[in-house]
Every structure is written in C-alpha cells, then in structure tokens.
Design a protein around this motif. Sequence first.
Motif, mmCIF file in Angstrom:
data_model
loop_
_atom_site.group_PDB
_atom_site.id
_atom_site.type_symbol
_atom_site.label_atom_id
_atom_site.label_comp_id
_atom_site.label_asym_id
_atom_site.label_seq_id
_atom_site.Cartn_x
_atom_site.Cartn_y
_atom_site.Cartn_z
ATOM 1 N N ASP A 1 -15.912 -9.216 15.753
ATOM 2 C CA ASP A 1 -14.808 -8.445 15.347
ATOM 3 C C ASP A 1 -14.639 -7.065 15.672
ATOM 4 O OD1 ASP A 1 -13.838 -10.646 13.956
ATOM 5 O OD2 ASP A 1 -14.780 -10.193 11.965
ATOM 6 N N ALA B 1 -13.806 -7.361 19.557
ATOM 7 C CA ALA B 1 -12.376 -7.783 19.673
ATOM 8 C C ALA B 1 -11.188 -6.690 19.525
ATOM 9 C CB ALA B 1 -12.096 -8.906 18.715
ATOM 10 N N GLU C 1 -9.379 -7.137 25.259
ATOM 11 C CA GLU C 1 -9.174 -8.366 25.335
ATOM 12 C C GLU C 1 -10.307 -9.253 25.804
ATOM 13 O OE1 GLU C 1 -7.173 -12.119 25.588
ATOM 14 O OE2 GLU C 1 -6.265 -10.042 25.049
ATOM 15 N N ARG D 1 -11.692 -10.124 22.371
ATOM 16 C CA ARG D 1 -10.752 -11.006 21.661
ATOM 17 C C ARG D 1 -11.082 -12.559 22.242
ATOM 18 N NH1 ARG D 1 -7.603 -6.740 21.535
ATOM 19 N NH2 ARG D 1 -6.493 -7.213 23.552
ATOM 20 N N GLN D 2 -11.476 -12.709 23.557
ATOM 21 C CA GLN D 2 -11.649 -14.038 24.173
ATOM 22 C C GLN D 2 -12.867 -14.593 23.544
ATOM 23 O OE1 GLN D 2 -11.358 -13.886 28.305
ATOM 24 N NE2 GLN D 2 -9.204 -13.160 28.171
ATOM 25 N N ARG E 1 -14.559 -13.976 20.624
ATOM 26 C CA ARG E 1 -14.230 -14.251 19.454
ATOM 27 C C ARG E 1 -13.528 -15.672 19.295
ATOM 28 N NH1 ARG E 1 -10.749 -10.259 15.700
ATOM 29 N NH2 ARG E 1 -9.228 -11.017 17.214
#
Length: 266
Positions: A153, A156, A160, A163-164, A166
């Motif tokens: 988290d 993220a 980006e 985030r990928q 995660r």
Amino acid sequence: MTSSFNVHHAAGYEQLMGRWSQKLAPLFIDFAGLADGEKILDVGCGTGSLTFALVKAADLREVAAIDFSAVFVEEAIRRNADPRIKIRQADACALPFEDGAFDRALALLVLHFVPEAGKAVAEMRRVVRPGGVVAATVWDHLGGMPGMRMMIDTVAVLGESGRQLRARYCTQPMMQPGEMQRTFVEQGLRDVTETQLMIRMDYQNFDDYWAPIAAGEGPLGKYVATLDPEERARTDAAMRDAYEAGRSDGPRSFANVAWACRGVVA
C-alpha cells in the motif's frame, strides 16, 4: 511450470518467510491430519519448514519433498539428516510419482505462487491413494497480511509501478475466500473443508522486517530491485515511516491469516 516466487539466498528467504512458515507448519499439520506409518508428499518444500515438521509430528514411513527452486532443494538437502526424507527438484504441475503413491499430499504456502494452481491440485490428487488426503494452505495476501500490505500500500501511493505490484500481489491464485475449496471440488476431491489459520509475525526492529525485502528476496524484493536509486531512497524512507508509525524503531507484531483447505481422494 513457472513460479512467481523468486529466491536468491536461502538465508534471506529464512528471514523473509521461512521463520514464519515454521510457525505455521504445525497448525497446518493438525488441520491436514497425519498418522504413523504413512507416506507423505510435501509439494513445494522450500527450505524444509513442513518437511522437517512432519517427521516430528508422527512416525512416518517416508516423506518425499519436491520444489521447483534449485536454491531451496539444495538447502533442504543440506539440512536433512533423516533417511526417511527424500528431496528432489520437480514441478508441482508434473509430479514425478506414480498414481496413488502417497497417503497424503500437502502444500504449505505454495499454490498462490503456481500460475496453474488447479493443475497442481490435480497432480496432488493423482499421486494420492483413494481415501487419502490432499491439503494446502496459502497466505491471504488481500485481507490477512497487514505487515506485507503495509509495504504494497505504501509503494502504491508512491507510483504506478507500486499500484501494479499491489494488483498482482492481491490477486494471486487461491487467496480469495472459497477459491481453494472450489478448486479442490472441481478437481474431484470430496469432503472438502476450508478454514483459516493464524500466526503472528514478530519483528525486532525495522531492519529485521525490511532487510530481506531490500536484498531482493521474494516477490516484494523483486519489485524493490527494479527501482532506480532515487525511487529506492524514497521507498526506503517511506517504509521506515510506515513501520515506525510515529513511534521509535523497535519490536512490532502483525497477525497473519492463511487459508487452508483439505479434501479426500475418491
């Protein structure tokens, strides 16, 4: 078969996860069941957390242990002093054993790293005799591992690529409620039961938590290894802040939940 789990050094894996799999193994054995005189298959043995716990839990006839990683197999063989234990490198999706060769096939913290997890369950069923047991347990990455979610988290929020990470980490196979149970049923197992197992991961300080990930071990370490120096410095600082949570560095304890599933071969 490929595996989404990467390992560089056995010692790094032990600090990252091996010490926790050792705590989980007895709970998993209690759930999966075990009896004296049985022949057991350990699928994805790693450095031997389940393998060596099995021979302590019952007077077994034999334990066959396999892993896809040569690093793990080499370390497990180095640690082994029990002639009942046979360790070899092999593919969970193409087990090198005859049909019905085992009383039980067990997989500790493996199936969520096998892209074709259903095929691995089918292979486990194939090599277990009628009336024998297939059982597996996997971490609940999405909702049951706050220490690891703290990292994914945090990264993220930083960009980006985080985030990928995660998205990948939280949607691996077998981790959603009921998913393993459905797969076991689909692969022809009967009397299928799913439950949750819980241990605590206790860290001495931030370095105890972060060092193996920073060294590139496991899927989270693999991500860290891709960062450029500026991103790495920002990530290290953000992770220290997340771990300390406004307090001085020191011990932290996280509850961790694993899904466990058991079925009987028809």
